[in-house]
Design a protein around this motif. Structure first.
Motif, PDB file in Angstrom:
ATOM      1  N   GLN A  44       0.827  -1.210   0.000  1.00 15.25           N
ATOM      2  CA  GLN A  44       0.000   0.000   0.000  1.00 15.25           C
ATOM      3  C   GLN A  44       0.860   1.259   0.000  1.00 15.25           C
ATOM      4  OE1 GLN A  44      -2.552  -0.527   3.395  1.00 15.25           O
ATOM      5  NE2 GLN A  44      -3.659  -2.239   2.463  1.00 15.25           N
ATOM      6  N   LEU A  45       1.938   1.231   0.772  1.00 21.20           N
ATOM      7  CA  LEU A  45       2.834   2.380   0.822  1.00 21.20           C
ATOM      8  C   LEU A  45       3.499   2.604  -0.532  1.00 21.20           C
ATOM      9  CD1 LEU A  45       4.198   4.648   2.402  1.00 21.20           C
ATOM     10  CD2 LEU A  45       5.895   2.985   3.168  1.00 21.20           C
ATOM     11  N   LEU A  46       3.985   1.530  -1.149  1.00 23.18           N
ATOM     12  CA  LEU A  46       4.612   1.661  -2.467  1.00 23.18           C
ATOM     13  C   LEU A  46       3.627   2.203  -3.498  1.00 23.18           C
ATOM     14  CD1 LEU A  46       6.750  -1.602  -2.527  1.00 23.18           C
ATOM     15  CD2 LEU A  46       7.623   0.754  -2.468  1.00 23.18           C
ATOM     16  N   GLU A  47       2.400   1.718  -3.446  1.00 24.95           N
ATOM     17  CA  GLU A  47       1.371   2.198  -4.383  1.00 24.95           C
ATOM     18  C   GLU A  47       1.139   3.696  -4.206  1.00 24.95           C
ATOM     19  OE1 GLU A  47      -1.294   2.537  -7.352  1.00 24.95           O
ATOM     20  OE2 GLU A  47      -0.188   0.705  -6.925  1.00 24.95           O
ATOM     21  N   SER A  48       0.984   4.141  -2.963  1.00 28.38           N
ATOM     22  CA  SER A  48       0.729   5.572  -2.730  1.00 28.38           C
ATOM     23  C   SER A  48       1.946   6.421  -3.080  1.00 28.38           C
ATOM     24  CB  SER A  48       0.276   5.823  -1.292  1.00 28.38           C
ATOM     25  OG  SER A  48       1.322   5.598  -0.373  1.00 28.38           O
ATOM     26  N   GLN A  49       3.133   5.923  -2.768  1.00 29.46           N
ATOM     27  CA  GLN A  49       4.353   6.665  -3.098  1.00 29.46           C
ATOM     28  C   GLN A  49       4.542   6.771  -4.609  1.00 29.46           C
ATOM     29  OE1 GLN A  49       6.903   8.138  -0.951  1.00 29.46           O
ATOM     30  NE2 GLN A  49       5.073   8.103   0.298  1.00 29.46           N
ATOM     31  N   TYR A  50       4.276   5.686  -5.322  1.00 28.53           N
ATOM     32  CA  TYR A  50       4.406   5.713  -6.783  1.00 28.53           C
ATOM     33  C   TYR A  50       3.400   6.691  -7.378  1.00 28.53           C
ATOM     34  CZ  TYR A  50       4.752   4.342 -11.645  1.00 28.53           C
ATOM     35  OH  TYR A  50       4.930   4.365 -13.010  1.00 28.53           O
ATOM     36  N   HIS A  51       2.170   6.642  -6.909  1.00 28.56           N
ATOM     37  CA  HIS A  51       1.145   7.572  -7.415  1.00 28.56           C
ATOM     38  C   HIS A  51       1.556   9.021  -7.138  1.00 28.56           C
ATOM     39  CE1 HIS A  51      -2.740   9.132  -8.591  1.00 28.56           C
ATOM     40  NE2 HIS A  51      -2.789   9.768  -7.432  1.00 28.56           N
ATOM     41  N   ALA A  52       2.049   9.288  -5.944  1.00 27.41           N
ATOM     42  CA  ALA A  52       2.490  10.646  -5.595  1.00 27.41           C
ATOM     43  C   ALA A  52       3.646  11.084  -6.495  1.00 27.41           C
ATOM     44  CB  ALA A  52       2.906  10.711  -4.129  1.00 27.41           C
ATOM     45  N   ARG A  53       4.591  10.185  -6.742  1.00 23.22           N
ATOM     46  CA  ARG A  53       5.720  10.525  -7.613  1.00 23.22           C
ATOM     47  C   ARG A  53       5.245  10.833  -9.027  1.00 23.22           C
ATOM     48  NH1 ARG A  53      10.535   6.906 -10.151  1.00 23.22           N
ATOM     49  NH2 ARG A  53       8.890   6.522 -11.639  1.00 23.22           N
ATOM     50  N   GLN A  54       4.376  10.000  -9.559  1.00 22.38           N
ATOM     51  CA  GLN A  54       3.895  10.205 -10.922  1.00 22.38           C
ATOM     52  C   GLN A  54       3.111  11.504 -11.040  1.00 22.38           C
ATOM     53  OE1 GLN A  54       6.203   8.140 -11.992  1.00 22.38           O
ATOM     54  NE2 GLN A  54       4.845   7.834 -13.737  1.00 22.38           N
ATOM     55  N   THR A  55       2.320  11.827 -10.027  1.00 26.94           N
ATOM     56  CA  THR A  55       1.575  13.080 -10.021  1.00 26.94           C
ATOM     57  C   THR A  55       2.542  14.264  -9.999  1.00 26.94           C
ATOM     58  OG1 THR A  55      -0.290  12.021  -8.912  1.00 26.94           O
ATOM     59  CG2 THR A  55      -0.169  14.423  -8.778  1.00 26.94           C
ATOM     60  N   HIS A  56       3.555  14.165  -9.161  1.00 32.85           N
ATOM     61  CA  HIS A  56       4.578  15.216  -9.067  1.00 32.85           C
ATOM     62  C   HIS A  56       5.320  15.372 -10.397  1.00 32.85           C
ATOM     63  CE1 HIS A  56       7.863  17.630  -7.460  1.00 32.85           C
ATOM     64  NE2 HIS A  56       8.706  16.751  -7.968  1.00 32.85           N
ATOM     65  N   TYR A  57       5.769  14.266 -10.981  1.00 31.55           N
ATOM     66  CA  TYR A  57       6.496  14.318 -12.248  1.00 31.55           C
ATOM     67  C   TYR A  57       5.635  14.914 -13.356  1.00 31.55           C
ATOM     68  CZ  TYR A  57      10.447  11.434 -10.593  1.00 31.55           C
ATOM     69  OH  TYR A  57      11.542  10.959  -9.940  1.00 31.55           O
ATOM     70  N   ALA A  58       4.368  14.545 -13.404  1.00 28.95           N
ATOM     71  CA  ALA A  58       3.475  15.069 -14.447  1.00 28.95           C
ATOM     72  C   ALA A  58       3.331  16.582 -14.319  1.00 28.95           C
ATOM     73  CB  ALA A  58       2.111  14.390 -14.374  1.00 28.95           C
ATOM     74  N   ALA A  59       3.282  17.076 -13.075  1.00 24.76           N
ATOM     75  CA  ALA A  59       3.150  18.517 -12.852  1.00 24.76           C
ATOM     76  C   ALA A  59       4.468  19.259 -13.089  1.00 24.76           C
ATOM     77  CB  ALA A  59       2.657  18.777 -11.427  1.00 24.76           C
TER      78      ALA A  59
END
Length: 158
Positions: A44-59
């Motif tokens: 769950q932590l990896l999933e949330s961290q990956y999503h946060a990273r991808q959101t950050h990178y996209a922005a």
């Protein structure tokens, strides 16, 4: 794979996001496991961290290219690169565990340097203090220009 592999690249499709997720897990899971996080909480932590990273990178890096790294035609890793005015910015690079230590990372980095040089640019990256890739960057002529928390900003200029 041959002694000196032939390196190739292709742009990743959105359907290949799962491969970049796998690469993320390869690098981040051991860090969290050292803190005692395992099993479902780790997933769950990896999933949330990956999503946060991808959101950050996209922005932050909307023009970044997600490239798959191939060695002798085999999928071996991925990298995220964006072109800037003065640099090629290497946002992320990861090789599969079984592909490390074979010189692939060195070949990829040298090709990135050659691409940058032919465009009259340098290469910019950030690396964690404890990342073993730091030795590779030092060997390839990258110079630390700034320390930002756990990261060192490094630049290579032709």
């Amino acid at each position: 794979m041959s002694e000196t592999p032939q390196i190739g690249y292709r742009l990743a499709t959105p359907e290949e996001d799962s491969f970049f997720r796998r690469l993320f897990d390869i690098t981040r899971a051991p860090e969290f496991q050292m803190s005692g996080i395992v099993g479902d909480p780790l997933a769950q932590l990896l999933e949330s961290q990956y999503h946060a990273r991808q959101t950050h990178y996209a922005a932050m890096y909307p023009t970044a290219e997600y490239r798959l790294i191939l060695a002798d035609g085999e999928l071996t890793g991925g990298m995220i690169v964006r072109e800037m005015d003065e640099h090629l910015h290497l946002i992320d690079i990861t090789l599969l565990d079984e592909c490390r230590g074979r010189g692939i990372g060195t070949l990829v980095m040298r090709e990135l340097q050659a691409t940058a040089e032919s465009a009259g640019k340098g290469v910019l990256l950030h690396v964690e203090h404890f990342n073993p890739a730091r030795r590779l960057y030092d060997r390839l002529g990258f110079v630390e220009v700034e320390e930002i928390g756990l990261y060192k900003r490094m630049v290579w200029k032709p």
